[in-house]
Design an enzyme around this catalytic site. Structure first.
Site, PDB file in Angstrom:
ATOM      1  N   TYR A  17      -9.543  -9.253   3.155  1.00 62.49           N
ATOM      2  CA  TYR A  17      -9.084 -10.631   3.017  1.00 62.49           C
ATOM      3  C   TYR A  17      -9.917 -11.538   3.923  1.00 62.49           C
ATOM      4  O   TYR A  17     -10.542 -11.069   4.885  1.00 62.49           O
ATOM      5  CB  TYR A  17      -7.603 -10.721   3.377  1.00 62.49           C
ATOM      6  N   ASP A  39       0.852  -1.192   0.000  1.00 56.76           N
ATOM      7  CA  ASP A  39       0.000   0.000   0.000  1.00 56.76           C
ATOM      8  C   ASP A  39       0.892   1.247   0.000  1.00 56.76           C
ATOM      9  O   ASP A  39       1.320   1.726  -1.052  1.00 56.76           O
ATOM     10  CB  ASP A  39      -0.923  -0.042   1.213  1.00 56.76           C
ATOM     11  N   THR A  55       5.504  -0.191   5.751  1.00 59.64           N
ATOM     12  CA  THR A  55       5.791  -1.412   6.512  1.00 59.64           C
ATOM     13  C   THR A  55       6.922  -2.200   5.875  1.00 59.64           C
ATOM     14  O   THR A  55       7.836  -2.672   6.563  1.00 59.64           O
ATOM     15  CB  THR A  55       4.528  -2.286   6.610  1.00 59.64           C
TER      16      THR A  55
END
Length: 200
Positions: free
Chosen positions: A187, A133, A137
């Site tokens: 998800y 995204d 991270t």
């Protein structure tokens, strides 16, 4: 002098607003009106299977799943790249309850020295996560991982959002299951009602 000072202040103020970065919003709040895209377990398995041949050719020595979203893809990937050990780390960036973003990704669980010496140092390490995204991270994990002296670091994600990234990460190889719009992806491991989720 007074007019010049006012002019300089206005220019500085305008420059600040032109070049400052907007605060990061939770991905669910940045869907731009697009419908939520629900992904099923079969979808995940098929994406991993699609990318697995290219990953096998890269010959990873270790798979590193980023939790929470990278755990299941990492385990499925091991089915296609057998005998490859799977490690897990936990990184906390998004608050999915309050739909907030923390100032920066926080490491909750990392790799101990003994494990690093056996499975990371001098090894070809493949990071596995669910989605690319903002890339914050992935950058955090890469920067910490490089200090453990791996031979090479690659990255596999199920989905990569087609948007400008906030970080540039020099992975040796990128493996992407599918590119998607900048929308919220749910998800199966995020679903409270798996039966309702599976009706997509």
């Amino acid at each position: 002098f007074f007019s010049f000072g006012i002019m300089a202040g206005l220019l500085a103020f305008g420059g600040y607003h032109r070049y400052r970065k907007e605060p990061i919003k939770h991905p669910k709040l940045e869907s731009h009106g697009n419908a939520i895209q629900k992904i099923g377990y079969n979808d995940v398995h098929k994406l991993v299977a699609k990318v697995a041949p290219a990953i096998k050719e890269w010959h990873p020595d270790t798979i590193l799943g980023i939790g929470g979203g990278g755990y299941i893809p990492a385990r499925i990937l091991r089915t296609f790249v057998p005998s490859t050990p799977v490690l897990a780390v936990t990184v906390n960036f998004y608050d999915d309850v309050n739909l907030e973003v923390r100032p920066e990704p926080t490491i909750i669980q990392w790799i101990d020295e003994g494990t690093a010496n056996e499975y990371i140092k001098g090894k070809r390490v493949l990071i596995a996560d669910d989605i690319d995204d903002t890339r914050n991270t992935l950058k955090k994990v890469y920067d910490l991982l490089i200090d453990l002296e791996p031979a090479s670091i690659g990255c596999f994600v199920l989905h990569s959002k087609e948007k400008e990234k906030m970080q540039d990460v020099p992975f040796a190889e990128w493996f992407v299951g599918a590119k998607v719009q900048d929308t919220w992806i749910e998800y199966p491991w995020d679903a409270l009602d798996i039966d309702k989720h599976s009706q997509h």
